[in-house]
Design a protein around this motif. Structure first.
Motif, PDB file in Angstrom:
ATOM      1  N   SER A 125       0.813  -1.219   0.000  1.00 57.39           N
ATOM      2  CA  SER A 125       0.000   0.000   0.000  1.00 57.39           C
ATOM      3  C   SER A 125       0.845   1.266   0.000  1.00 57.39           C
ATOM      4  O   SER A 125       0.310   2.369  -0.163  1.00 57.39           O
ATOM      5  N   LEU A 126       2.163   1.138   0.186  1.00 58.26           N
ATOM      6  CA  LEU A 126       3.057   2.293   0.084  1.00 58.26           C
ATOM      7  C   LEU A 126       3.675   2.426  -1.307  1.00 58.26           C
ATOM      8  O   LEU A 126       4.460   3.342  -1.554  1.00 58.26           O
ATOM      9  N   MET A 127       3.341   1.515  -2.215  1.00 57.68           N
ATOM     10  CA  MET A 127       3.873   1.581  -3.568  1.00 57.68           C
ATOM     11  C   MET A 127       3.123   2.630  -4.393  1.00 57.68           C
ATOM     12  O   MET A 127       1.974   2.971  -4.100  1.00 57.68           O
ATOM     13  N   ASP A 128       3.802   3.131  -5.424  1.00 59.01           N
ATOM     14  CA  ASP A 128       3.183   4.044  -6.393  1.00 59.01           C
ATOM     15  C   ASP A 128       2.623   5.304  -5.737  1.00 59.01           C
ATOM     16  O   ASP A 128       1.603   5.850  -6.166  1.00 59.01           O
ATOM     17  N   ARG A 129       3.286   5.781  -4.691  1.00 58.17           N
ATOM     18  CA  ARG A 129       2.736   6.947  -4.016  1.00 58.17           C
ATOM     19  C   ARG A 129       3.386   8.240  -4.480  1.00 58.17           C
ATOM     20  O   ARG A 129       4.420   8.231  -5.154  1.00 58.17           O
ATOM     21  N   LYS A 130       2.745   9.316  -4.118  1.00 56.61           N
ATOM     22  CA  LYS A 130       3.211  10.637  -4.505  1.00 56.61           C
ATOM     23  C   LYS A 130       4.601  10.894  -3.938  1.00 56.61           C
ATOM     24  O   LYS A 130       4.906  10.502  -2.819  1.00 56.61           O
ATOM     25  N   PRO A 156       2.176  -7.347  -6.468  1.00 58.49           N
ATOM     26  CA  PRO A 156       1.215  -6.786  -7.441  1.00 58.49           C
ATOM     27  C   PRO A 156       1.918  -5.901  -8.464  1.00 58.49           C
ATOM     28  O   PRO A 156       2.701  -5.018  -8.119  1.00 58.49           O
ATOM     29  N   GLY A 157       1.619  -6.122  -9.763  1.00 53.00           N
ATOM     30  CA  GLY A 157       2.127  -5.259 -10.814  1.00 53.00           C
ATOM     31  C   GLY A 157       1.222  -4.045 -10.976  1.00 53.00           C
ATOM     32  O   GLY A 157       0.181  -3.932 -10.320  1.00 53.00           O
ATOM     33  N   LYS A 158       1.612  -3.142 -11.868  1.00 49.63           N
ATOM     34  CA  LYS A 158       0.809  -1.936 -12.077  1.00 49.63           C
ATOM     35  C   LYS A 158      -0.605  -2.275 -12.559  1.00 49.63           C
ATOM     36  O   LYS A 158      -1.557  -1.553 -12.279  1.00 49.63           O
ATOM     37  N   ASP A 159      -0.709  -3.399 -13.279  1.00 46.17           N
ATOM     38  CA  ASP A 159      -2.016  -3.804 -13.793  1.00 46.17           C
ATOM     39  C   ASP A 159      -2.781  -4.661 -12.796  1.00 46.17           C
ATOM     40  O   ASP A 159      -3.851  -5.188 -13.107  1.00 46.17           O
ATOM     41  N   GLY A 160      -2.224  -4.815 -11.556  1.00 43.62           N
ATOM     42  CA  GLY A 160      -2.893  -5.607 -10.538  1.00 43.62           C
ATOM     43  C   GLY A 160      -2.544  -7.077 -10.576  1.00 43.62           C
ATOM     44  O   GLY A 160      -2.879  -7.825  -9.658  1.00 43.62           O
ATOM     45  N   GLN A 161      -1.864  -7.523 -11.629  1.00 39.19           N
ATOM     46  CA  GLN A 161      -1.481  -8.921 -11.744  1.00 39.19           C
ATOM     47  C   GLN A 161      -0.227  -9.187 -10.901  1.00 39.19           C
ATOM     48  O   GLN A 161       0.649  -8.334 -10.781  1.00 39.19           O
ATOM     49  N   MET A 162      -0.158 -10.394 -10.350  1.00 43.15           N
ATOM     50  CA  MET A 162       0.991 -10.758  -9.543  1.00 43.15           C
ATOM     51  C   MET A 162       2.185 -11.071 -10.454  1.00 43.15           C
ATOM     52  O   MET A 162       2.041 -11.752 -11.472  1.00 43.15           O
ATOM     53  N   ASN A 183      11.048   2.616  -9.482  1.00 35.52           N
ATOM     54  CA  ASN A 183      10.193   3.763  -9.191  1.00 35.52           C
ATOM     55  C   ASN A 183       9.045   3.375  -8.273  1.00 35.52           C
ATOM     56  O   ASN A 183       8.676   4.115  -7.353  1.00 35.52           O
ATOM     57  N   ARG A 184       8.480   2.205  -8.497  1.00 36.21           N
ATOM     58  CA  ARG A 184       7.320   1.768  -7.719  1.00 36.21           C
ATOM     59  C   ARG A 184       7.703   1.382  -6.290  1.00 36.21           C
ATOM     60  O   ARG A 184       6.972   1.651  -5.340  1.00 36.21           O
ATOM     61  N   PHE A 185       8.854   0.729  -6.122  1.00 37.64           N
ATOM     62  CA  PHE A 185       9.247   0.242  -4.791  1.00 37.64           C
ATOM     63  C   PHE A 185       9.861   1.337  -3.925  1.00 37.64           C
ATOM     64  O   PHE A 185       9.953   1.182  -2.705  1.00 37.64           O
ATOM     65  N   TYR A 186      10.290   2.429  -4.547  1.00 41.71           N
ATOM     66  CA  TYR A 186      10.925   3.510  -3.798  1.00 41.71           C
ATOM     67  C   TYR A 186       9.963   4.025  -2.723  1.00 41.71           C
ATOM     68  O   TYR A 186       8.865   4.489  -3.012  1.00 41.71           O
ATOM     69  N   GLY A 187      10.383   3.913  -1.456  1.00 37.20           N
ATOM     70  CA  GLY A 187       9.551   4.370  -0.352  1.00 37.20           C
ATOM     71  C   GLY A 187       8.604   3.332   0.198  1.00 37.20           C
ATOM     72  O   GLY A 187       7.882   3.592   1.170  1.00 37.20           O
ATOM     73  N   ALA A 188       8.590   2.140  -0.405  1.00 37.03           N
ATOM     74  CA  ALA A 188       7.653   1.098   0.041  1.00 37.03           C
ATOM     75  C   ALA A 188       8.321   0.030   0.902  1.00 37.03           C
ATOM     76  O   ALA A 188       7.668  -0.914   1.327  1.00 37.03           O
ATOM     77  N   ILE A 189       9.624   0.170   1.135  1.00 34.51           N
ATOM     78  CA  ILE A 189      10.348  -0.789   1.962  1.00 34.51           C
ATOM     79  C   ILE A 189      10.523  -0.217   3.362  1.00 34.51           C
ATOM     80  O   ILE A 189      10.936   0.941   3.528  1.00 34.51           O
TER      81      ILE A 189
END
Length: 580
Positions: free
Chosen positions: A338-343, A400-406, A421-427
């Motif tokens: 839930s922290l992925m793809d955030r502002k 989860p990928g950007k399209d919701g697929q695993m 880019n997506r994982f930055y800040g989600a770890i």
């Protein structure tokens, strides 16, 4: 090396060996009392505001190696001249020991790059034997040290909040920084498990307290030592002001070999090797204070042999070097989808955690272990470093990928860039730092066969964890997994088991080693009295972590500072009374 020792005719009131927390505090207090002081440091002079030494505000790509390895244990820009391994300064181990010894060779020592977690020991921490029957009580209690904790808080500055937790004493706090997003997730997850997730207590100025030092501007680079002195380093806050007096002489690059004594066994000064010309020199003084770190001071004492002290200076008890212990440590990281793809926004904050968890189970006696641990956190969107560095390399399963697929993360080209880019800040990461029970058989001694490049005999270590520490680490990992589950996270890597001591770090890796010159009322079982004064040599003091009888689940620096201030005031009074 020449055997011609170069002797100085000047006699100081006090010679202080080591300029870290203990040595720095002793220098400040005693210089202000008017004593003539020689301060010896094994490394060079250092000032983080000096442009030639400053590493703050540099980008990773400015590293001279551009990420291809480093000469420093925590990276090129970390402000530690030294590490666990130093060229020409070996140490040895025996009986399968894996102890690692960290040394910082620079003015201010380790305080230039530490985490600045500034916790007081609590009433229970000084009297643990009364609680669980293990180890030994200190000869002093919290009330003896509290006035000095108060002084340290006011002089140096520490942020935090008053929480009224019995064994986590409150102090004089500056306003804490606000939690970052990942810390809010951790707080919510901790509260779900009944953990006290509270603002951390770090010696970083969130507002100015004097005209010398600036307030933190949240660059998150405290490990580089602050160029405006907004965090606590002994070099910036204690030693630098003391050097403005004309009664303090600083000797740098001075590797102390031994404490010198007269025919009556009284300390008369020290001998040291000048690292530039490799010649041996002496400094004469009426009082000697060792503050070279717990193991460093023990090494000097054990090397200070004479006919009166055949087993080393101040060692009639035989316990110099014994009861060595470091904090326990274990850690885990997780991906929080839930922290992925955030502002994207700036959430650097201070150079450390904004929230932490103090030990919450002091009243529990059915855990299988009796000494506790606190929990530290990391994460967020700080400055990226070299390497993948976003935890992707540790993810065993699908996410989860950007399209919701695993999908399996990473890959090459555009897929790789998108995932970075997506994982930055989600770890997020979490670590336990706990108390081990001092063991007489955990010790450092002089290796009979090995010397360093200065001709000084080196230390040899013997150390093993016990089941108490292993069970504590197991509990840490169970708590980590519960927190990760509460956040909806994916634990990275495999949960360590019994075969790996439940992920316990190698002793020495937490860099909290203490106990080698323990204090006590009985001179047959301790090295120092309750004022850090050697039982055997009244004009010799040890003011680093060596005097600790036990290490709480807290970082030791605040207690080293408080005890050094207390011992320095005692020394001043004893000199006035002509007792020393």
């Amino acid at each position: 090396m020449s055997f011609q020792i170069k002797k100085s005719s000047k006699v100081y009131d006090i010679c202080i060996v080591g300029s870290g927390a203990g040595g720095g505090m002793a220098t400040k207090v005693l210089s202000e009392a008017g004593f003539k002081i020689a301060l010896l440091e094994a490394g060079p002079n250092f000032d983080p505001a000096n442009p030639d030494q400053q590493t703050q505000f540099k980008w990773p790509y400015e590293s001279p190696r551009r990420g291809a390895g480093t000469s420093r244990p925590f990276g090129d820009f970390d402000m530690a001249y030294g590490g666990w391994e130093i060229d020409g300064e070996p140490y040895t181990r025996k009986n399968g020991t894996k102890f690692d010894w960290f040394r910082s060779r620079m003015l201010g020592g380790r305080t230039n790059h530490w985490g600045r977690i500034s916790l007081r020991f609590g009433p229970l921490d000084f009297k643990r034997k009364d609680f669980d029957g293990k180890g030994d009580n200190w000869p002093i209690g919290y009330e003896d040290v509290k006035p000095y904790y108060d002084k340290v808080d006011k002089l140096i500055g520490v942020f935090g909040t008053k929480e009224n937790i019995p064994n986590e004493p409150d102090g004089y706090f500056l306003p804490p920084p606000k939690p970052r997003l990942h810390e809010l997730y951790l707080k919510k997850a901790g509260q779900k498990s009944g953990l006290p997730v509270i603002p951390s207590r770090l010696s970083i100025l969130t507002k100015r307290i004097d005209n010398r030092r600036g307030a933190c501007f949240y660059c998150k680079q405290c490990s580089r030592s602050c160029s405006i002195y907004g965090d606590f380093s002994s070099s910036s806050v204690l030693v630098k002001p003391a050097l403005e007096y004309d009664n303090v002489d600083l000797y740098v690059n001075a590797m102390v070999r031994e404490v010198l004594t007269d025919e009556n066994g009284k300390a008369t000064g020290v001998s040291y090797i000048n690292k530039h010309d490799l010649q041996e020199y002496t400094v004469k003084a009426k009082v000697v204070i060792l503050a070279a770190s717990a193991c460093g001071s023990a090494r000097i004492l054990l090397n200070s042999k004479s006919s009166k002290f055949p087993n080393g200076l101040a060692n009639s008890s035989g316990v110099v070097g014994k009861y060595l212990h470091d904090s326990t440590g274990a850690a885990r990281t997780a991906l929080v989808p839930s922290l992925m793809d955030r502002k994207r926004y700036n959430e650097d904050g201070v150079g450390g955690m904004h929230l932490y968890v103090p030990w919450w189970l002091n009243d529990s006696k059915n855990l299988g272990f009796t000494r506790g641990y606190h929990m530290e956190f990391w994460g967020g969107m700080g400055m990226p470093a070299y390497g993948v560095g976003f935890g992707m390399e540790n993810i065993n399963g699908l996410v989860p990928g950007k399209d919701g697929q695993m999908k399996k993360p990473g890959g090459y080209g555009l897929d790789f860039k998108n995932d970075v880019n997506r994982f930055y800040g989600a770890i997020v990461g979490m670590a336990g730092r706990g108390e081990s029970i001092p063991q007489k058989d955990n010790y450092c001694e002089i290796d009979p066969d090995v010397v360093d490049k200065y001709g000084i005999p080196v230390l040899r270590f013997n150390y093993k964890w016990t089941d108490e520490e292993r069970k504590q680490a197991k509990h840490m990992h169970e708590t980590f997994e519960e927190l990760i589950h509460n956040m909806g996270g994916i634990a990275l890597g495999n949960k360590p088991g019994k075969e790996s001591d439940y992920g316990l770090d190698v002793p020495g890796r937490i860099i909290h080693e203490v106990g080698t010159t323990r204090m006590g009322d009985n001179s047959k079982t301790s090295v120092l009295n309750k004022y850090n004064q050697a039982h055997d040599v009244p004009n010799l003091f040890v003011m680093d972590g060596g005097g600790f009888v036990s290490q709480a689940d807290k970082n030791p620096t605040w207690t080293i500072l408080a005890l050094a201030w207390r011992a320095s005031e005692y020394l001043t009074e004893e000199i006035k009374k002509m007792n020393i």
